[in-house]
Design a protein around this motif. Structure first.
Motif, PDB file in Angstrom:
ATOM      1  N   ILE A 203       0.729  -1.351  -0.170  1.00  0.00           N
ATOM      2  CA  ILE A 203       0.109   0.167   0.083  1.00  0.00           C
ATOM      3  C   ILE A 203       0.481   1.464  -0.511  1.00  0.00           C
ATOM      4  O   ILE A 203       0.402   2.342  -0.185  1.00  0.00           O
ATOM      5  CB  ILE A 203      -1.003   0.311   1.111  1.00  0.00           C
ATOM      6  N   ILE A 210      -1.236  -1.505  -6.257  1.00  0.00           N
ATOM      7  CA  ILE A 210      -1.829  -1.909  -5.689  1.00  0.00           C
ATOM      8  C   ILE A 210      -3.412  -2.302  -6.905  1.00  0.00           C
ATOM      9  O   ILE A 210      -3.569  -3.571  -6.701  1.00  0.00           O
ATOM     10  CB  ILE A 210      -3.659  -0.589  -4.633  1.00  0.00           C
ATOM     11  N   PHE A 368      -4.790  -4.048   0.369  1.00  0.00           N
ATOM     12  CA  PHE A 368      -4.237  -3.542  -0.315  1.00  0.00           C
ATOM     13  C   PHE A 368      -5.752  -2.522  -0.977  1.00  0.00           C
ATOM     14  O   PHE A 368      -5.152  -1.242  -0.610  1.00  0.00           O
ATOM     15  CB  PHE A 368      -4.374  -4.196  -1.798  1.00  0.00           C
TER      16      PHE A 368
END
Length: 452
Positions: A203, A210, A368
């Protein structure tokens, strides 16, 4: 505090959210002229990337946007959420999850079309999309309190505490407890910190990393999960029609639900469907609003595939496994442990490891994408210079999610989802005529191209 969270969540989902999401979604479904059914084929063609243009404004392609959105929805809501629905509402809850998905396809079509139609810019000049920008750009500054309400609820409701909680439960049940390696609370803390570090690597690279990770992980895991479920269904193939009939029958009798009321079954099904496919909650418009697309209708058509894949396909597969094996009647397990029992019974020796791998990938991919959603809400509230602070807050709460109780976690997320749905549905219904006009224009132009 835990009791208050549970009570609030139960109250707001009892009637207000049922009317707003199911009722509002049905209105949009009818207003669209049953578009999710009529244009499903065209939507599938769009996902191929035939119309993608990398020079258009945005950060990712439409296909990456769909992958990221599905990464957030195809996850523990499909494995643990389905188990919770059956545990609380019986087989009939699955039928109402299906109904929520079909009206949810219309809701996502309208809301994600609007996310392209009314994109805004943050204080750094970056193009942004999502309900908060739709409200401000499409409805006007006087409606900004709704945008703020959505963003505040998003900052809190889009934490990965549910995923951390259920992933911890699976890893302890499958790997640690059988080998005498589980030390209770200490183990939860260790797993929570480990998850936090893995999520941080992805992240902190932003939406492009992502989307890249999600677009590679999710198709593989959905395929593996599908193969495992088909293997189980083959063993019970003669009982599949009976289970489908049971789902439909129980939807209108409520025999297996807590309290035995049909209304309770509808509420449970709608609640779990909202958690699973997030239609009407407002998360998908944030990632679809970042796609490189200048055709709102095209983005909406791609986005509406999400609830179909998530709920009609993946949730149904999980439900059939639980029902066919009979574990929903023969065990006191709940959440992901119930699905785990079904896989272990049907595929002894390796079924639990297949599910553990699925839970691991689904949970991480959701973690994520949720970080991106929460980051965008924080960005809207406090500006782009402070937005990255949210990532550190988000990472710390993963550890907290690993150690708290499942009931409090589910109720807290459900409550925040409900608050997020209020501004999303109000803005979507208010601006629906704009999407309707754009739809007519889009298909007119497509028809003219075909006849040239």
């Amino acid at each position: 505090m835990g009791e208050f969270i549970i009570s609030f969540s139960n109250w707001i989902w009892d009637t207000p959210m049922l009317i707003l999401l199911m009722g509002g979604g049905f209105i949009l479904f009818a207003y669209s002229g049953l578009l999710p059914f009529r244009r499903l084929g065209h939507a599938i063609k769009l996902v191929s990337g035939k119309y993608d243009d990398q020079n258009l404004p945005g950060q990712i392609s439409s296909r990456q946007a769909l992958s990221a959105a599905i990464a957030a929805t195809v996850g523990l809501g499909n494995i643990s959420g389905v188990a919770i629905a059956i545990n609380m509402g019986g087989p009939g809850a699955i039928f109402w999850m299906w109904m929520s998905a079909f009206v949810g396809m219309a809701t996502k079509y309208f809301s994600c079309s609007l996310s392209i139609m009314y994109r805004g810019k943050d204080d750094s000049g970056e193009v942004q999309g999502g309900p908060m920008y739709v409200i401000e750009e499409g409805m006007g500054k006087k409606w900004k309190p709704l945008a703020i309400l959505f963003s505040v609820a998003g900052v809190l409701g889009l934490l990965a505490i549910f995923q951390a909680n259920q992933l911890t439960a699976v890893l302890r049940t499958v790997l640690l407890m059988p080998n005498g390696l589980d030390n209770g609370e200490t183990t939860k803390w260790i797993l929570g910190i480990s998850m936090m570090l893995i999520v941080a690597i992805v992240i902190l690279g932003g939406i492009k990393r992502i989307a890249l990770v999600a677009s590679r992980l999710v198709p593989f895991m959905v395929g593996l999960y599908f193969v495992a479920v088909v293997m189980i269904m083959i063993q019970y193939i003669g009982d599949v029609p009976n289970m489908l009939l049971l789902i439909i029958k129980d939807a209108f009798t409520g025999d297996a639900a807590m309290g035995g009321a049909v209304g309770a079954v509808i509420v449970i099904g709608a609640r779990r469907a909202a958690f699973s496919n997030e239609a009407g909650i407002g998360t998908a418009p944030m990632v679809h609003g970042a796609s490189k697309n200048n055709e709102p209708v095209r983005e909406g058509l791609i986005a509406m595939l999400g609830p179909f894949i998530d709920t009609v396909v993946v949730c149904t597969l999980t439900a059939l496994v639980i029902l066919l094996t009979g574990v929903w009647q023969s065990t006191d397990n709940d959440g992901v442990r119930l699905t785990l029992s079904a896989f272990e019974m049907a595929l002894p020796g390796f079924g639990k490891y297949v599910l553990m791998l699925a839970v691991l990938v689904f949970a991480l991919s959701t973690m994520f994408t949720y970080s991106y959603y929460g980051h965008k809400c924080f960005n809207y509230l406090f500006g782009s210079k402070k937005a990255d602070y949210y990532n550190y807050f988000y990472l710390v709460t993963i550890v907290a999610g690993a150690v708290v109780s499942l009931e409090v976690v589910v109720s807290f997320i459900d409550g925040m989802y409900a608050i997020m749905a209020i501004p999303t549905m109000i803005s979507t219904i208010y601006l629906a005529p704009k999407v309707k006009a754009a739809t007519t224009d889009y298909f007119r132009r497509m028809k003219e191209k075909e006849t040239v």
